[in-house]
Motif scaffolding. Structure first.
Motif, PDB file in Angstrom:
ATOM      1  N   ALA A  62     -34.108  19.048  -3.536  1.00 55.67           N
ATOM      2  CA  ALA A  62     -34.162  18.143  -4.722  1.00 55.67           C
ATOM      3  C   ALA A  62     -35.633  17.291  -5.089  1.00 55.67           C
ATOM      4  CB  ALA A  62     -32.910  17.350  -5.028  1.00 55.67           C
ATOM      5  N   ASP A  63     -35.955  16.826  -3.811  1.00 54.89           N
ATOM      6  CA  ASP A  63     -37.123  15.946  -3.961  1.00 54.89           C
ATOM      7  C   ASP A  63     -38.205  17.085  -4.135  1.00 54.89           C
ATOM      8  OD1 ASP A  63     -37.841  13.298  -2.928  1.00 54.89           O
ATOM      9  OD2 ASP A  63     -39.342  14.376  -2.063  1.00 54.89           O
ATOM     10  N   ILE A  64     -38.080  17.923  -3.611  1.00 56.89           N
ATOM     11  CA  ILE A  64     -39.671  19.007  -3.680  1.00 56.89           C
ATOM     12  C   ILE A  64     -39.335  19.363  -5.250  1.00 56.89           C
ATOM     13  CG2 ILE A  64     -40.449  21.292  -2.830  1.00 56.89           C
ATOM     14  CD1 ILE A  64     -41.074  19.022  -0.946  1.00 56.89           C
ATOM     15  N   ALA A  65     -38.367  19.851  -5.711  1.00 54.94           N
ATOM     16  CA  ALA A  65     -38.351  20.187  -6.997  1.00 54.94           C
ATOM     17  C   ALA A  65     -38.772  19.112  -7.946  1.00 54.94           C
ATOM     18  CB  ALA A  65     -36.857  20.591  -7.547  1.00 54.94           C
ATOM     19  N   GLU A  66     -38.351  17.656  -7.677  1.00 54.50           N
ATOM     20  CA  GLU A  66     -38.776  16.698  -8.729  1.00 54.50           C
ATOM     21  C   GLU A  66     -40.401  16.583  -8.618  1.00 54.50           C
ATOM     22  OE1 GLU A  66     -38.380  11.898  -8.819  1.00 54.50           O
ATOM     23  OE2 GLU A  66     -36.652  13.209  -7.840  1.00 54.50           O
ATOM     24  N   LEU A  67     -40.853  16.683  -7.209  1.00 55.88           N
ATOM     25  CA  LEU A  67     -42.135  16.874  -7.172  1.00 55.88           C
ATOM     26  C   LEU A  67     -43.184  17.639  -7.994  1.00 55.88           C
ATOM     27  CD1 LEU A  67     -44.780  15.407  -5.329  1.00 55.88           C
ATOM     28  CD2 LEU A  67     -44.317  16.999  -3.622  1.00 55.88           C
ATOM     29  N   SER A  68     -42.496  18.988  -7.875  1.00 55.86           N
ATOM     30  CA  SER A  68     -42.906  20.119  -8.868  1.00 55.86           C
ATOM     31  C   SER A  68     -43.005  19.899 -10.221  1.00 55.86           C
ATOM     32  CB  SER A  68     -42.039  21.370  -8.308  1.00 55.86           C
ATOM     33  OG  SER A  68     -42.818  22.657  -9.084  1.00 55.86           O
ATOM     34  N   ASP A  69     -41.863  19.409 -10.627  1.00 54.73           N
ATOM     35  CA  ASP A  69     -41.628  18.965 -11.860  1.00 54.73           C
ATOM     36  C   ASP A  69     -42.762  17.912 -12.268  1.00 54.73           C
ATOM     37  OD1 ASP A  69     -39.372  20.782 -12.070  1.00 54.73           O
ATOM     38  OD2 ASP A  69     -37.973  19.266 -12.111  1.00 54.73           O
ATOM     39  N   GLU A  82     -32.830  11.200   8.777  1.00 55.76           N
ATOM     40  CA  GLU A  82     -34.239  10.963   8.756  1.00 55.76           C
ATOM     41  C   GLU A  82     -35.028  12.208   9.487  1.00 55.76           C
ATOM     42  OE1 GLU A  82     -37.527   7.663   9.725  1.00 55.76           O
ATOM     43  OE2 GLU A  82     -35.816   7.750  10.838  1.00 55.76           O
ATOM     44  N   LEU A  83     -35.880  12.678   8.947  1.00 56.35           N
ATOM     45  CA  LEU A  83     -36.560  13.892   9.412  1.00 56.35           C
ATOM     46  C   LEU A  83     -38.152  13.300   9.911  1.00 56.35           C
ATOM     47  CD1 LEU A  83     -37.202  17.611   8.803  1.00 56.35           C
ATOM     48  CD2 LEU A  83     -39.229  16.176   8.795  1.00 56.35           C
ATOM     49  N   LYS A  84     -38.497  13.163  11.019  1.00 54.01           N
ATOM     50  CA  LYS A  84     -39.782  12.810  11.527  1.00 54.01           C
ATOM     51  C   LYS A  84     -40.641  14.214  11.912  1.00 54.01           C
ATOM     52  CE  LYS A  84     -42.655   9.714  14.156  1.00 54.01           C
ATOM     53  NZ  LYS A  84     -42.531   8.593  15.265  1.00 54.01           N
ATOM     54  N   ARG A  85     -41.706  14.146  11.569  1.00 59.12           N
ATOM     55  CA  ARG A  85     -42.559  15.389  11.848  1.00 59.12           C
ATOM     56  C   ARG A  85     -43.829  15.172  12.540  1.00 59.12           C
ATOM     57  NH1 ARG A  85     -47.144  15.806   8.711  1.00 59.12           N
ATOM     58  NH2 ARG A  85     -46.961  14.769   6.636  1.00 59.12           N
ATOM     59  N   GLU A  86     -44.496  15.959  13.142  1.00 57.46           N
ATOM     60  CA  GLU A  86     -45.704  15.854  13.860  1.00 57.46           C
ATOM     61  C   GLU A  86     -46.567  17.130  13.311  1.00 57.46           C
ATOM     62  OE1 GLU A  86     -45.826  15.307  17.784  1.00 57.46           O
ATOM     63  OE2 GLU A  86     -44.390  13.498  17.858  1.00 57.46           O
ATOM     64  N   ALA A  87     -47.310  16.898  12.374  1.00 56.71           N
ATOM     65  CA  ALA A  87     -48.138  17.993  11.709  1.00 56.71           C
ATOM     66  C   ALA A  87     -47.063  18.824  10.934  1.00 56.71           C
ATOM     67  CB  ALA A  87     -48.935  18.808  12.733  1.00 56.71           C
ATOM     68  N   ALA A  88     -46.804  20.205  11.291  1.00 54.90           N
ATOM     69  CA  ALA A  88     -45.902  20.854  10.666  1.00 54.90           C
ATOM     70  C   ALA A  88     -44.582  21.288  11.366  1.00 54.90           C
ATOM     71  CB  ALA A  88     -46.753  22.315  10.095  1.00 54.90           C
ATOM     72  N   SER A  89     -44.409  20.428  12.666  1.00 58.56           N
ATOM     73  CA  SER A  89     -43.214  20.819  13.091  1.00 58.56           C
ATOM     74  C   SER A  89     -42.534  19.621  13.176  1.00 58.56           C
ATOM     75  CB  SER A  89     -43.630  20.963  14.561  1.00 58.56           C
ATOM     76  OG  SER A  89     -44.178  22.391  14.737  1.00 58.56           O
ATOM     77  N   ALA A  90     -41.012  19.698  13.356  1.00 59.38           N
ATOM     78  CA  ALA A  90     -40.202  18.634  13.261  1.00 59.38           C
ATOM     79  C   ALA A  90     -40.349  17.996  14.626  1.00 59.38           C
ATOM     80  CB  ALA A  90     -38.647  19.086  12.885  1.00 59.38           C
ATOM     81  N   ALA A 101     -33.183  10.761   3.485  1.00 59.76           N
ATOM     82  CA  ALA A 101     -32.258  10.403   2.210  1.00 59.76           C
ATOM     83  C   ALA A 101     -31.027   9.950   3.007  1.00 59.76           C
ATOM     84  CB  ALA A 101     -32.214  12.035   1.786  1.00 59.76           C
ATOM     85  N   THR A 102     -30.015   9.649   2.014  1.00 66.30           N
ATOM     86  CA  THR A 102     -28.893   9.104   2.193  1.00 66.30           C
ATOM     87  C   THR A 102     -27.860   9.966   1.629  1.00 66.30           C
ATOM     88  OG1 THR A 102     -29.345   6.788   2.485  1.00 66.30           O
ATOM     89  CG2 THR A 102     -27.028   7.234   2.202  1.00 66.30           C
ATOM     90  N   VAL A 103     -26.936  10.729   2.439  1.00 67.20           N
ATOM     91  CA  VAL A 103     -25.995  11.609   2.009  1.00 67.20           C
ATOM     92  C   VAL A 103     -24.591  11.350   2.224  1.00 67.20           C
ATOM     93  CG1 VAL A 103     -25.265  14.103   2.217  1.00 67.20           C
ATOM     94  CG2 VAL A 103     -27.640  13.524   2.289  1.00 67.20           C
ATOM     95  N   ASP A 104     -23.803  11.034   1.315  1.00 67.20           N
ATOM     96  CA  ASP A 104     -22.432  10.675   1.447  1.00 67.20           C
ATOM     97  C   ASP A 104     -22.199   9.292   2.280  1.00 67.20           C
ATOM     98  OD1 ASP A 104     -21.383  12.613  -0.173  1.00 67.20           O
ATOM     99  OD2 ASP A 104     -21.166  13.992   1.729  1.00 67.20           O
TER     100      ASP A 104
END
Length: 240
Positions: free
Chosen positions: A226-233, A177-185, A169-172
């Protein structure tokens, strides 16, 4: 016409043997000079040129031993007295050796010129400031960022159960960027390609980087929420 072909060929063995003996003695002696020069210079590789009345001697050392010893005479003579590539001409060697004592004297004068050069150098220094407090604060902040990033990675893994994944995401104006391996950052990077890694498997960020980018991590988490909320919506109203 062929009488000369019957004459004995003069042997150069004696001259070559004497030349080799002289070179061996010079190599051994110049090797000691090279060792002392390396000690003075504080390195394994280097060279120094010594000017004498008859010309210049250049001593090159490698790994604390002589690599080559070259004499360049004022008359145009240029001979490698010691070399790993070829033996010198006997006549040129003899001419160069006429100036070898001058070379040794120049070397001794150089060493003597350094006597007392360290006189007056301070032996006591100010106490070194500790970075413990600032490093501990840096680690505390990074640990909280890492905990949040791991929770984000776990949530991403729940909705997209693949081995690897990213969220960006771009903030200000700053790309996060977050990169994960399975359930860990795996990492959290700010600033795009070539940016700063606030979370990394290799090394922690500098305190200055934490100061600059940590405040923006809050906005990154908000963008994630916000992205998770949009996905839920997007699933609201789906009935089976």
């Amino acid at each position: 016409m062929t009488e000369g072909l019957d004459a004995d060929v003069p042997s150069a063995e004696a001259t070559a043997a004497e030349r080799d003996a002289v070179v061996a003695r010079v190599r051994e002696h110049a090797g000691r000079l090279a060792y002392e020069l390396a000690r003075l210079k504080g390195g394994d590789y280097g060279r120094r040129t010594f000017r004498v009345d008859g010309g210049e001697w250049t001593l090159k050392y490698e790994a604390g031993d002589v690599d080559f010893l070259r004499f360049e005479g004022r008359s145009g003579l240029d001979v490698y007295v010691v070399s790993s590539k070829a033996d010198p001409d006997a006549g040129e060697l003899a001419t160069a050796m006429e100036h070898y004592d001058e070379f040794v004297a120049a070397f001794e004068a150089y060493v003597a010129s350094l006597a007392g050069v360290l006189d007056g150098v301070p032996e006591e220094f100010p106490p070194v400031a500790s970075t413990g407090e600032v490093a501990a604060e840096r680690d505390r902040i990074v640990s909280r960022i890492e905990d949040a990033a791991d929770r984000m990675a776990a949530e991403l893994h729940r909705v997209e159960p693949t081995e690897y994944g990213t969220f960006a995401a771009t903030v200000d104006g700053t790309r996060w960027e977050l990169k994960r391996e399975a359930a860990s950052a795996s990492y959290v990077r700010a600033g795009g390609e070539g940016g700063v890694y606030l979370v990394s498997q290799y090394a922690p960020p500098s305190p200055g980087d934490v100061r600059e980018y940590a405040p923006g991590f809050r906005g990154f988490v908000e963008a994630f929420n916000a992205d998770i909320a949009e996905l839920s919506d997007s699933l609201d109203g789906v009935e089976l």
